[in-house]
Design a protein around this motif. Structure first.
Motif, PDB file in Angstrom:
ATOM      1  N   ARG A 142       2.585  -2.618   4.487  1.00 48.70           N
ATOM      2  CA  ARG A 142       1.560  -3.660   4.393  1.00 48.70           C
ATOM      3  C   ARG A 142       0.362  -3.332   5.275  1.00 48.70           C
ATOM      4  NH1 ARG A 142       3.372  -7.374   1.194  1.00 48.70           N
ATOM      5  NH2 ARG A 142       5.596  -7.826   1.019  1.00 48.70           N
ATOM      6  N   THR A 166       0.873  -1.176   0.000  1.00 46.94           N
ATOM      7  CA  THR A 166       0.000   0.000   0.000  1.00 46.94           C
ATOM      8  C   THR A 166       0.908   1.224   0.000  1.00 46.94           C
ATOM      9  OG1 THR A 166      -1.812  -1.094   1.145  1.00 46.94           O
ATOM     10  CG2 THR A 166      -1.722   1.304   1.284  1.00 46.94           C
ATOM     11  N   SER A 200      -2.157   7.323  -5.974  1.00 42.06           N
ATOM     12  CA  SER A 200      -1.613   8.182  -4.932  1.00 42.06           C
ATOM     13  C   SER A 200      -0.678   9.235  -5.523  1.00 42.06           C
ATOM     14  CB  SER A 200      -0.862   7.334  -3.894  1.00 42.06           C
ATOM     15  OG  SER A 200      -0.457   8.112  -2.791  1.00 42.06           O
ATOM     16  N   PRO A 247      -3.111   6.943   0.799  1.00 37.26           N
ATOM     17  CA  PRO A 247      -2.583   5.590   0.610  1.00 37.26           C
ATOM     18  C   PRO A 247      -3.517   4.726  -0.228  1.00 37.26           C
ATOM     19  CG  PRO A 247      -3.448   5.850   2.834  1.00 37.26           C
ATOM     20  CD  PRO A 247      -3.467   7.208   2.202  1.00 37.26           C
ATOM     21  N   ALA A 248      -2.922   3.909  -1.106  1.00 34.11           N
ATOM     22  CA  ALA A 248      -3.699   2.997  -1.947  1.00 34.11           C
ATOM     23  C   ALA A 248      -2.798   1.828  -2.333  1.00 34.11           C
ATOM     24  CB  ALA A 248      -4.217   3.711  -3.193  1.00 34.11           C
ATOM     25  N   ALA A 249      -3.402   0.675  -2.630  1.00 35.50           N
ATOM     26  CA  ALA A 249      -2.642  -0.558  -2.791  1.00 35.50           C
ATOM     27  C   ALA A 249      -2.379  -0.919  -4.255  1.00 35.50           C
ATOM     28  CB  ALA A 249      -3.375  -1.710  -2.112  1.00 35.50           C
ATOM     29  N   GLY A 261      -2.802   1.694  -6.989  1.00 34.11           N
ATOM     30  CA  GLY A 261      -2.540   2.586  -5.872  1.00 34.11           C
ATOM     31  C   GLY A 261      -1.281   3.408  -6.074  1.00 34.11           C
TER      32      GLY A 261
END
Length: 407
Positions: free
Chosen positions: A249, A202, A286, A276-278, A282
């Protein structure tokens, strides 16, 4: 007593030593040298057949060169074992440290010396004078050869390492640009390997202005430590603008976020921070938010924190998408209050205080004036705009934020 120079040392060898060098079987000596170097220096590559083959060829060429020098067929300064040069290219590609290269040569030197001494003892058959003759000169020649060839191969290694690093940096930058522009979507494992950054994490992106790469790198390390990131990535977006990604994580703790904010502000760099983004989406998302936040921060001009967080300025970011429509909206909503004159500034401040406090009493406290003054100003505003303020609360709030951005 005169000491032979290095240039002369390789020539200061007896006929007996030259004959012994002719008799030594390179094919028997080389595998033992290779095995020892592999075991003691490159134990983690014992299962890599291709690596061992190149290492074996390098050792063979070096051993042959040493024996040729002792036998008088080759000068130390003329030795250029092709296998050794080829091995440096492999080392550079694999990223083996210089220390491993040097240690490999020293271990090989020791093994060659031990085997030569064993052969010399057998040849001397108890003749101490002959043994001394067979050991002293060749030993000096062996050491001279290793010192000389190390200079050559390390120079080759450094040159090739720089070339490999440049190629990898180019590939890394190219892939990152393609990811950010949605040109391609490689598998996570492939992207992580090329970027040397785990794209499955993330990510929180930060974009900052800095004319000094060292400052950007220092910021990345301090921010990584502050937020407890398990991985980090730095990318030169332009001459003086840098994109930073910090991967985790699990979400950071509240104290880590506070420390992260403090570190960002302490740098004094103009910047923007994404949410935050995965995964790869992400990473991209972001970053886009961080750029938007930076655009808003720059539009706001001087004053306040040098860093804008997308979560705090996402409305402004949205409104900036169509600046001309935004200016028209400000003019229609604020009318004469949009002017730069003293009255316009004072009345805008009054509306902002009223919107923030929720009442004319609270607004008076914020402005440090009497509440009757605020009430009179609000009445004046309603007359100028021909509206009731509660009915236009949302439009006024948006128009005031846009006015700060668009001027």
């Amino acid at each position: 007593m005169d000491v032979p120079s290095r240039a002369e040392a390789s020539m200061d060898l007896s006929e007996a030593a030259r004959r012994l060098a002719d008799d030594v079987d390179v094919r028997a000596m080389s595998p033992r040298v290779t095995e020892r170097i592999a075991r003691e220096v490159f134990a983690d590559r014992l299962g890599d057949r291709e690596f061992l083959h190149v290492l074996s060829q390098s050792v063979h060429d070096n051993v042959q060169a040493v024996l040729d020098v002792i036998a008088g067929r080759l000068r130390v300064t003329s030795a250029e074992p092709l296998g050794a040069i080829a091995l440096m290219d492999v080392f550079a590609e694999l990223g083996e440290p210089t220390a491993s290269v040097e240690r490999g040569y020293r271990i090989g030197q020791w093994e060659i010396w031990e085997q030569w001494v064993a052969a010399a003892r057998h040849e001397a058959a108890g003749d101490h004078e002959l043994l001394t003759d067979l050991v002293v000169g060749p030993s000096r020649t062996l050491f001279e050869y290793i010192d000389t060839i190390l200079t050559t191969v390390l120079a080759r290694y450094e040159e090739q390492r720089r070339s490999v690093d440049r190629a990898r940096d180019h590939e890394r930058s190219r892939l990152l640009r393609e990811l950010l522009e949605s040109v391609r979507e490689p598998a996570a494992a492939e992207a992580s390997a090329v970027l040397r950054y785990d794209v499955a994490l993330t990510h929180r992106a930060v974009v900052v202005h800095s004319e000094d790469r060292a400052v950007a790198e220092g910021a990345l390390e301090r921010l990584r430590e502050a937020i407890g990131a398990s991985d980090a990535l730095l990318h030169p977006e332009s001459v003086n603008r840098w994109a930073l990604w910090l991967g985790r994580r699990e979400p950071p703790s509240a104290s880590q976020l506070r420390q992260f904010r403090r570190e960002l502000d302490a740098f004094g760099l103009t910047g923007g921070v994404g949410e935050p983004a995965a995964g790869v989406p992400g990473l991209r998302g972001s970053y886009a938010q961080a750029r938007e936040a930076l655009r808003v921060r720059q539009a706001l001009g001087a004053g306040g924190s040098p860093v804008a967080w997308f979560a705090d300025v996402q409305l402004e970011a949205l409104l900036l998408e169509q600046p001309e429509r935004g200016r028209a909206f400000v003019a229609l909503t604020l009318g004469t209050l949009a002017g730069a004159d003293e009255r316009g500034v004072r009345l805008r401040e009054t509306i902002e205080a009223w919107l923030e406090a929720g009442s004319h009493v609270g607004a008076a406290a914020l402005l440090d004036v009497h509440e009757h003054t605020v009430r009179n100003r609000l009445r004046q505003i309603e007359e100028l705009l021909d509206v009731t303020l509660p009915a236009r609360r949302t439009e006024l709030a948006v128009a005031l934020r846009l006015h700060r951005l668009l001027g």
